[in-house]
Scaffold this motif. Structure first.
Motif, short mmCIF file in Angstrom:
data_model
loop_
_atom_site.label_atom_id
_atom_site.label_comp_id
_atom_site.label_asym_id
_atom_site.label_seq_id
_atom_site.Cartn_x
_atom_site.Cartn_y
_atom_site.Cartn_z
N UNK A 233 0.82 -1.22 0.00
CA UNK A 233 0.00 0.00 0.00
C UNK A 233 0.85 1.27 0.00
N UNK A 234 1.83 1.35 0.91
CA UNK A 234 2.61 2.58 1.00
C UNK A 234 3.47 2.80 -0.24
N UNK A 235 4.01 1.73 -0.80
CA UNK A 235 4.84 1.90 -1.99
C UNK A 235 3.99 2.35 -3.18
N UNK A 236 2.82 1.75 -3.34
CA UNK A 236 1.99 2.12 -4.49
C UNK A 236 1.34 3.48 -4.31
N UNK A 237 0.96 3.83 -3.07
CA UNK A 237 0.53 5.20 -2.81
C UNK A 237 1.69 6.15 -3.06
N UNK A 238 2.89 5.76 -2.63
CA UNK A 238 4.07 6.58 -2.85
C UNK A 238 4.32 6.86 -4.32
N UNK A 239 4.02 5.89 -5.18
CA UNK A 239 4.17 6.12 -6.62
C UNK A 239 3.24 7.23 -7.09
N UNK A 240 2.03 7.27 -6.55
CA UNK A 240 1.10 8.36 -6.88
C UNK A 240 1.66 9.69 -6.39
#
Length: 346
Positions: A233-240
Motif C-alpha cells: 500500500x505505502x509503496x503504491x501510494x508513494x508512486x502516486x
C-alpha cells in the motif's frame, strides 16, 4: 504491477544495486517521440492515443520461485497471471479488450497445461478478454535442470480518459478498496515465517485475486490518480505521490481489515497492510466533492452480500508522508514495499 515473493537475497551484481524504479528511469526512459502520443513511463498502464481511440496497455512477467511457491496449483497460476494484468487495466479505468501470452516452460506437461489453461480461460471469459496471440518457448537448462516456468502477458484495454498515477491534488481524499494485507498474511503462514494456518479465505486472497475492473471504470470519471496495490500500500501510494509531486497524511488504522488479519499483532497487521502487497486492490485520490458518489457506489456494489468496502484513509497534502494513528499521533514509517533488486527485502 505484480508483486513478488519475499525471499531475502543479496545482489549478485558488482557495484551499486539500483532499485526497480531507478533501473527503469536510468536505462529505459528513452523519451523518443512517436506517432502514438503517450503519457510516458511510470504508470500501471501506458495510455496510448491511436486515432480516435485511447488504449491502455500493460505487460507483466510472473515466474516460479519469484511470484509463486514451488508447489503452486497450475490452475491458480493461469487465473492469477491474467488477473494481475487486468488489475493494471483496472487502475487505468480501462475496459479489457484482449491479451497476448508468452509462455516459457521447462517441459511440455499436458496435465500442468490443462490446469493452467483452464484457470487462464476462466479469468479471460469472466472479463471478456480474449487471447489473440503470443509465443511459447522452452526454458534454459541450468546445470542438470531446466529453469522453472515464466509467463509474460500483455493486456490491452480501452479507456475514455484513462487514469494514471499523476494528477493527485492537494486536498484530495485518499481511498482504498477491499481489505489489504490478506495475501501477505497467507504467504507468511504458508512459508512458516508467522505461526498459524492459512485458511481457504487467505489462500484465495493470495492465489486468485479478483481485479477491480468495474470499480476502475467507475473511478475513471472523477478520480484524480489511481494505482493498483501490488508491491504494498505505502509503496503504491508513494508512486502516486511522486508522480503527482504531492504528499499525504494517512490514518493507518482506518484501513479495512479482515477477521483473519485482525487477530494478528499490531506489528504484523501493519506490516501486512502497509508493505505486504499482492492485494490487487485499488488506491486512488479524489476530490471531497466525490465522497457521496463513492459511498453510493459502494452501497450498490454488493460483494458477498455486503456493500463493497471502499475506505477513506487519508488526505493529499503539499509534501511528505505522515502515518497517523486514530488519535492523530504520528507513527514512525519503517515499512517498505517490494523491489525486485533491493539488496534486502521487507
Amino acid at each position: 504491477m505484480c508483486v513478488r515473493l519475499r525471499w531475502v537475497q543479496k545482489s549478485n551484481f558488482m557495484g551499486p544495486c539500483l532499485s526497480e524504479t531507478e533501473l527503469i528511469s536510468r536505462f529505459f526512459n528513452f523519451n523518443i517521440p512517436g506517432q502514438w502520443p503517450t503519457q510516458g513511463i511510470g504508470d500501471d498502464c501506458a495510455i496510448i492515443q491511436v486515432g480516435n481511440r485511447r488504449l491502455a496497455v500493460t505487460t507483466d512477467t510472473v515466474a516460479s520461485g519469484t511470484h509463486f511457491l514451488p508447489n503452486v496449483d497450475p490452475y491458480t497460476v493461469g487465473k492469477k497471471s491474467l488477473a494481475v494484468n487486468l488489475s493494471d487495466l483496472a487502475a487505468a479505468g480501462a475496459d479489457p479488450r484482449c491479451f497476448f501470452l508468452a509462455l516459457s516452460l521447462p517441459k511440455s506437461d499436458s496435465s500442468w497445461l490443462e490446469a493452467f489453461s483452464r484457470g487462464l480461460y476462466e479469468c479471460a471469459k469472466e472479463f471478456a478478454c480474449p487471447l489473440i496471440g503470443g509465443d511459447t518457448t522452452k526454458t534454459a537448462k541450468i546445470g542438470h535442470s531446466q529453469a522453472p516456468f515464466s509467463i509474460t502477458i500483455t493486456a490491452i484495454g480501452e479507456v475514455e480518459r484513462g487514469l494514471t498515477r499523476q494528477g493527485a491534488q492537494i486536498g484530495d481524499d485518499i481511498w482504498v478498496s477491499g481489505t489489504v494485507g490478506d495475501a501477505y498474511l497467507a504467504l507468511m503462514l504458508r512459508t512458516g515465517q508467522w505461526a498459524g494456518a492459512c485458511d481457504s479465505y487467505l489462500a484465495a486472497a493470495m492465489d486468485t485475486p479478483v481485479p477491480r475492473v468495474a470499480l476502475g471504470q467507475f473511478l475513471s470519471h472523477f478520480a484524480t490518480a489511481c494505482a493498483d496495490i501490488s508491491d504494498g500500500f505505502l509503496k503504491d501510494l508513494g508512486n502516486i505521490l511522486v508522480r503527482s509531486n504531492v504528499g499525504a497524511e494517512v490514518y493507518v488504522d482506518r484501513l479495512a481489515v479482515s477477521p483473519q488479519l485482525a487477530q494478528r499483532t499490531q506489528k504484523e497487521r501493519r506490516q501486512a497492510q502497509l508493505a505486504g502487497g499482492d492485494d490487487y486492490e485499488l488506491v486512488w485520490t479524489a476530490p471531497e466533492s466525490a465522497r457521496q458518489r463513492i459511498i453510493d457506489y459502494a452501497q450498490k456494489s454488493q460483494e458477498n452480500g455486503q456493500p463493497l468496502l471502499l475506505t477513506r484513509v487519508g488526505k493529499v497534502v503539499s509534501s511528505g508522508l505522515k502515518l497517523l494513528n486514530n488519535d492523530g499521533g504520528e507513527i514512525q514509517n519503517t515499512f517498505y514495499g517490494f523491489d525486485h533488486f533491493a539488496q534486502e527485502d521487507v
